[in-house]
Design a protein around this motif. Structure first.
Motif, PDB file in Angstrom:
ATOM      1  N   LEU A 254       1.406  69.253  -4.886  1.00 46.71           N
ATOM      2  CA  LEU A 254       1.911  69.739  -7.102  1.00 46.71           C
ATOM      3  C   LEU A 254       1.653  70.831  -6.917  1.00 46.71           C
ATOM      4  CD1 LEU A 254       1.918  66.591  -8.570  1.00 46.71           C
ATOM      5  CD2 LEU A 254       4.411  67.980  -7.979  1.00 46.71           C
ATOM      6  N   GLY A 255       0.703  70.863  -5.824  1.00 49.37           N
ATOM      7  CA  GLY A 255      -0.262  72.619  -5.933  1.00 49.37           C
ATOM      8  C   GLY A 255      -1.549  72.800  -7.138  1.00 49.37           C
ATOM      9  N   TYR A 256      -2.295  71.373  -7.673  1.00 51.21           N
ATOM     10  CA  TYR A 256      -3.231  71.923  -8.063  1.00 51.21           C
ATOM     11  C   TYR A 256      -4.341  72.090  -7.297  1.00 51.21           C
ATOM     12  CZ  TYR A 256      -1.664  67.645 -12.093  1.00 51.21           C
ATOM     13  OH  TYR A 256      -0.780  67.679 -13.026  1.00 51.21           O
ATOM     14  N   GLN A 257      -5.303  72.966  -7.557  1.00 52.46           N
ATOM     15  CA  GLN A 257      -6.829  72.458  -7.587  1.00 52.46           C
ATOM     16  C   GLN A 257      -6.919  71.131  -7.413  1.00 52.46           C
ATOM     17  OE1 GLN A 257      -9.592  76.226  -8.421  1.00 52.46           O
ATOM     18  NE2 GLN A 257      -7.604  76.729  -9.834  1.00 52.46           N
ATOM     19  N   THR A 258      -7.519  70.549  -6.314  1.00 57.29           N
ATOM     20  CA  THR A 258      -7.799  69.405  -5.948  1.00 57.29           C
ATOM     21  C   THR A 258      -9.190  69.151  -5.549  1.00 57.29           C
ATOM     22  OG1 THR A 258      -5.481  68.671  -5.586  1.00 57.29           O
ATOM     23  CG2 THR A 258      -7.212  67.249  -5.635  1.00 57.29           C
TER      24      THR A 258
ATOM     25  N   GLN B 251     -12.222  66.546   5.042  1.00 56.19           N
ATOM     26  CA  GLN B 251     -12.094  67.723   5.968  1.00 56.19           C
ATOM     27  C   GLN B 251     -10.242  67.902   6.283  1.00 56.19           C
ATOM     28  OE1 GLN B 251     -14.139  67.337  10.014  1.00 56.19           O
ATOM     29  NE2 GLN B 251     -15.466  69.673   9.769  1.00 56.19           N
ATOM     30  N   GLU B 252     -10.037  66.646   6.395  1.00 59.63           N
ATOM     31  CA  GLU B 252      -8.365  66.792   6.393  1.00 59.63           C
ATOM     32  C   GLU B 252      -7.791  67.043   5.202  1.00 59.63           C
ATOM     33  OE1 GLU B 252      -5.078  63.072   6.294  1.00 59.63           O
ATOM     34  OE2 GLU B 252      -7.038  62.980   7.406  1.00 59.63           O
ATOM     35  N   LEU B 253      -8.339  66.605   4.039  1.00 60.90           N
ATOM     36  CA  LEU B 253      -7.781  66.309   2.762  1.00 60.90           C
ATOM     37  C   LEU B 253      -7.702  68.495   2.400  1.00 60.90           C
ATOM     38  CD1 LEU B 253      -6.292  66.073   0.148  1.00 60.90           C
ATOM     39  CD2 LEU B 253      -9.252  65.503  -0.382  1.00 60.90           C
ATOM     40  N   GLN B 254      -9.302  69.100   3.012  1.00 57.44           N
ATOM     41  CA  GLN B 254      -9.764  70.150   2.331  1.00 57.44           C
ATOM     42  C   GLN B 254      -9.460  70.291   0.678  1.00 57.44           C
ATOM     43  OE1 GLN B 254     -10.981  72.984   3.796  1.00 57.44           O
ATOM     44  NE2 GLN B 254     -11.144  71.344   5.490  1.00 57.44           N
ATOM     45  N   PRO B 255      -9.573  69.990   0.061  1.00 60.24           N
ATOM     46  CA  PRO B 255      -9.531  70.038  -1.780  1.00 60.24           C
ATOM     47  C   PRO B 255     -10.541  71.200  -1.787  1.00 60.24           C
ATOM     48  CG  PRO B 255     -11.467  68.627  -0.530  1.00 60.24           C
ATOM     49  CD  PRO B 255     -10.730  68.572   0.771  1.00 60.24           C
ATOM     50  N   GLN B 256     -10.191  71.443  -2.556  1.00 57.35           N
ATOM     51  CA  GLN B 256     -10.709  73.065  -3.335  1.00 57.35           C
ATOM     52  C   GLN B 256     -12.559  72.680  -4.545  1.00 57.35           C
ATOM     53  OE1 GLN B 256      -7.090  72.012  -4.452  1.00 57.35           O
ATOM     54  NE2 GLN B 256      -6.655  73.885  -3.075  1.00 57.35           N
ATOM     55  N   MET B 257     -11.932  71.440  -4.711  1.00 58.29           N
ATOM     56  CA  MET B 257     -13.535  70.851  -5.226  1.00 58.29           C
ATOM     57  C   MET B 257     -13.845  69.432  -4.445  1.00 58.29           C
ATOM     58  SD  MET B 257     -12.280  72.032  -9.649  1.00 58.29           S
ATOM     59  CE  MET B 257     -10.533  70.608  -9.225  1.00 58.29           C
ATOM     60  N   ILE B 258     -15.210  69.167  -4.773  1.00 56.41           N
ATOM     61  CA  ILE B 258     -15.709  67.537  -4.120  1.00 56.41           C
ATOM     62  C   ILE B 258     -16.989  67.198  -5.009  1.00 56.41           C
ATOM     63  CG2 ILE B 258     -17.636  66.748  -1.737  1.00 56.41           C
ATOM     64  CD1 ILE B 258     -15.980  68.547  -0.175  1.00 56.41           C
ATOM     65  N   GLY B 259     -17.051  66.604  -5.705  1.00 56.78           N
ATOM     66  CA  GLY B 259     -17.736  65.698  -6.509  1.00 56.78           C
ATOM     67  C   GLY B 259     -18.460  64.620  -6.016  1.00 56.78           C
ATOM     68  N   ILE B 260     -19.293  65.137  -5.363  1.00 58.48           N
ATOM     69  CA  ILE B 260     -20.669  63.199  -4.751  1.00 58.48           C
ATOM     70  C   ILE B 260     -21.940  62.993  -5.975  1.00 58.48           C
ATOM     71  CG2 ILE B 260     -19.261  63.911  -2.531  1.00 58.48           C
ATOM     72  CD1 ILE B 260     -23.390  64.880  -2.314  1.00 58.48           C
TER      73      ILE B 260
ATOM     74  N   LYS C 143     -16.275  77.485   0.949  1.00 52.75           N
ATOM     75  CA  LYS C 143     -15.583  78.069  -0.722  1.00 52.75           C
ATOM     76  C   LYS C 143     -15.759  77.240  -1.780  1.00 52.75           C
ATOM     77  CE  LYS C 143     -13.582  82.220   1.625  1.00 52.75           C
ATOM     78  NZ  LYS C 143     -11.929  82.870   2.047  1.00 52.75           N
ATOM     79  N   VAL C 144     -16.096  75.554  -1.560  1.00 52.47           N
ATOM     80  CA  VAL C 144     -15.316  74.565  -1.853  1.00 52.47           C
ATOM     81  C   VAL C 144     -16.194  74.738  -3.378  1.00 52.47           C
ATOM     82  CG1 VAL C 144     -17.257  73.460  -1.571  1.00 52.47           C
ATOM     83  CG2 VAL C 144     -15.420  72.505  -2.535  1.00 52.47           C
ATOM     84  N   LEU C 145     -16.148  74.231  -4.486  1.00 50.64           N
ATOM     85  CA  LEU C 145     -16.149  74.603  -5.748  1.00 50.64           C
ATOM     86  C   LEU C 145     -17.307  72.523  -6.307  1.00 50.64           C
ATOM     87  CD1 LEU C 145     -13.374  75.338  -8.253  1.00 50.64           C
ATOM     88  CD2 LEU C 145     -15.694  77.077  -8.247  1.00 50.64           C
ATOM     89  N   LEU C 146     -18.864  72.815  -5.798  1.00 53.03           N
ATOM     90  CA  LEU C 146     -19.469  71.758  -5.976  1.00 53.03           C
ATOM     91  C   LEU C 146     -19.826  71.846  -6.715  1.00 53.03           C
ATOM     92  CD1 LEU C 146     -20.424  70.205  -3.280  1.00 53.03           C
ATOM     93  CD2 LEU C 146     -22.397  71.334  -2.849  1.00 53.03           C
ATOM     94  N   PRO C 147     -19.893  70.437  -7.733  1.00 50.57           N
ATOM     95  CA  PRO C 147     -20.468  70.577  -8.967  1.00 50.57           C
ATOM     96  C   PRO C 147     -22.413  69.587  -8.696  1.00 50.57           C
ATOM     97  CG  PRO C 147     -19.035  69.460  -8.828  1.00 50.57           C
ATOM     98  CD  PRO C 147     -19.176  69.863  -7.901  1.00 50.57           C
ATOM     99  N   ALA C 148     -23.621  70.381  -9.908  1.00 49.48           N
ATOM    100  CA  ALA C 148     -24.380  69.684  -9.313  1.00 49.48           C
ATOM    101  C   ALA C 148     -24.429  68.795 -10.861  1.00 49.48           C
ATOM    102  CB  ALA C 148     -25.763  70.614  -9.876  1.00 49.48           C
ATOM    103  N   THR C 149     -24.453  67.469 -10.790  1.00 51.03           N
ATOM    104  CA  THR C 149     -24.078  66.586 -11.704  1.00 51.03           C
ATOM    105  C   THR C 149     -24.944  65.446 -12.528  1.00 51.03           C
ATOM    106  OG1 THR C 149     -24.234  64.725 -10.112  1.00 51.03           O
ATOM    107  CG2 THR C 149     -21.595  65.621  -9.698  1.00 51.03           C
TER     108      THR C 149
ATOM    109  N   ASP D  99     -12.152  79.875 -10.781  1.00 52.42           N
ATOM    110  CA  ASP D  99     -11.391  79.315  -9.560  1.00 52.42           C
ATOM    111  C   ASP D  99     -12.223  79.023  -8.331  1.00 52.42           C
ATOM    112  OD1 ASP D  99      -9.011  78.146 -11.108  1.00 52.42           O
ATOM    113  OD2 ASP D  99      -8.786  80.656 -11.459  1.00 52.42           O
ATOM    114  N   PHE D 100     -11.226  78.151  -7.576  1.00 52.90           N
ATOM    115  CA  PHE D 100     -11.694  78.225  -6.065  1.00 52.90           C
ATOM    116  C   PHE D 100     -10.629  79.557  -5.449  1.00 52.90           C
ATOM    117  CE2 PHE D 100      -9.907  77.524  -1.795  1.00 52.90           C
ATOM    118  CZ  PHE D 100     -11.698  77.120  -1.278  1.00 52.90           C
ATOM    119  N   ILE D 101     -11.941  80.445  -4.570  1.00 52.34           N
ATOM    120  CA  ILE D 101     -10.959  81.559  -3.491  1.00 52.34           C
ATOM    121  C   ILE D 101     -11.050  80.937  -2.289  1.00 52.34           C
ATOM    122  CG2 ILE D 101     -12.913  83.687  -2.324  1.00 52.34           C
ATOM    123  CD1 ILE D 101     -15.179  83.130  -4.500  1.00 52.34           C
TER     124      ILE D 101
END
Length: 345
Positions: free
Chosen positions: A192-196, A220-229, A264-270, A342-344
């Protein structure tokens, strides 16, 4: 071991056996090299910028019964609340004045937040704050629901997959929840075009190194724009109450690995990272993170959004929360910016 880090830095990938060696490595020299390369990589793409995400915890009601979560429906001791439309809009107004250009509406899977309610709310936020990004984190919903909210003006959606291994997923969730459905939701969001955003807990009960490698392969398969761990932290009203919390050092190691695998992923310091160690978020920023999420929720409800024990920042006003994080970010050598972030592509 340093040659494995060098290879990851140059190629962005490793074999499963190399990943296993690096994930399990406790060598300080290797950790420092990984941190150095992760920081170089994030600065190559994002400089010293750290993006603010204004977190609005809209509801502590949840229909799910995830075994690790303090908001699980079977927790009779949980204090439940849901914010009104007016309260959510007030949080946005406060956040905008404080320089936030992303609002994150997060909550349990609460049936009161219908598509009609959410779409009307999203449309109003979009109209009032056209220069802001609207992020949702409301769990599993139908394709049609995601589409309606996207059409109303939502930009991003956060949905941690939690565990890419079916066996582990089933040990952390009730039988009515399925990994297949979770993955389908993520696929729909991407389509749907969300930054996911996806992600997982580090050090969850029953988790093995092989499980973590499976998580990385799924990402790697999904290639999300953001990864939260973030580290697993137990809650006293769950069956994992006595389980050991996730490790700061393993979480940092994985943040560094993720930054090199997804430059290039957006990666939060949680917040969870800051909960297990007073300097956790600063250490995360120094290991490739470029996002922080101060709390914009009304102070009266913050303690009620009780995902895990000893959660920090539950008593601060929004301005205090933002100011505290800005000082922490600056002390780590980075700068908070008032941008959507935004994700680059």
């Amino acid at each position: 071991m340093t040659e494995i880090v060098e290879k990851l830095y140059k190629t962005g990938d490793l074999s499963d056996s190399e990943l296993k060696s690096l994930i399990e490595c406790g060598d300080e020299k290797t950790a420092e090299l990984l941190r150095k390369y992760a920081d170089e990589t994030r600065q190559k793409h994002y400089g010293k910028k750290v993006f603010l995400r204004g977190l609005i915890e809209v509801s502590s009601y949840c229909k799910n019964d995830c075994l690790y979560c303090g908001l699980r429906r079977s927790n009779k001791n949980a204090e439940r609340y849901r914010l009104s439309r007016e309260e959510i809009l007030s949080c946005c107004e406060t956040g905008y004045e404080l320089g936030f250009r992303t609002f994150v509406m997060q909550g349990g899977e609460d049936s009161s937040f219908t598509d009609d309610f959410m779409c009307s709310l999203i449309s109003e936020i979009r109209q009032k704050y056209p220069d802001c990004a609207i992020t949702l984190s409301l769990g599993e919903r139908s394709y049609e629901s995601y589409k309606r909210m996207k059409d109303a003006g939502a930009d991003r959606y956060l949905l941690r997959h939690e565990a890419a291994c079916g066996e582990l997923y089933s040990k952390l969730h009730p039988s009515e929840m399925s990994l297949e459905n979770r993955k389908n939701c993520l696929k729909n969001l991407k389509e749907l075009g969300y930054q996911t955003g996806a992600g997982f807990m580090v050090g969850a009960p029953y988790q093995t190194t092989e499980n973590i490698i499976e998580d990385l392969r799924f990402l790697q398969e999904l290639q999300p724009q953001m990864i939260g761990i973030g580290p697993f932290i137990s809650h006293h009203d769950t069956e994992f109450a006595e389980c050991e919390n996730g490790s700061l050092y393993l979480t940092l190691r994985l943040l560094g690995i993720i930054r090199l695998m997804f430059p290039k992923v957006l990666l939060p310091a949680t917040t969870a990272l800051g909960t297990i160690n007073p300097q956790g978020r600063e250490l995360g920023l120094k290991t490739g993170c470029n996002v922080v999420m101060p709390n914009l929720s009304p102070v009266k409800v913050r303690k009620k959004y009780d995902l895990y024990d000893n959660k920090i920042c539950t008593g601060e006003e929004s301005a205090e929360c933002r100011g505290c994080l800005e000082r922490r970010v600056n002390s780590a050598g980075y700068e908070i910016v008032s941008e959507r972030g935004d994700f680059i592509k």
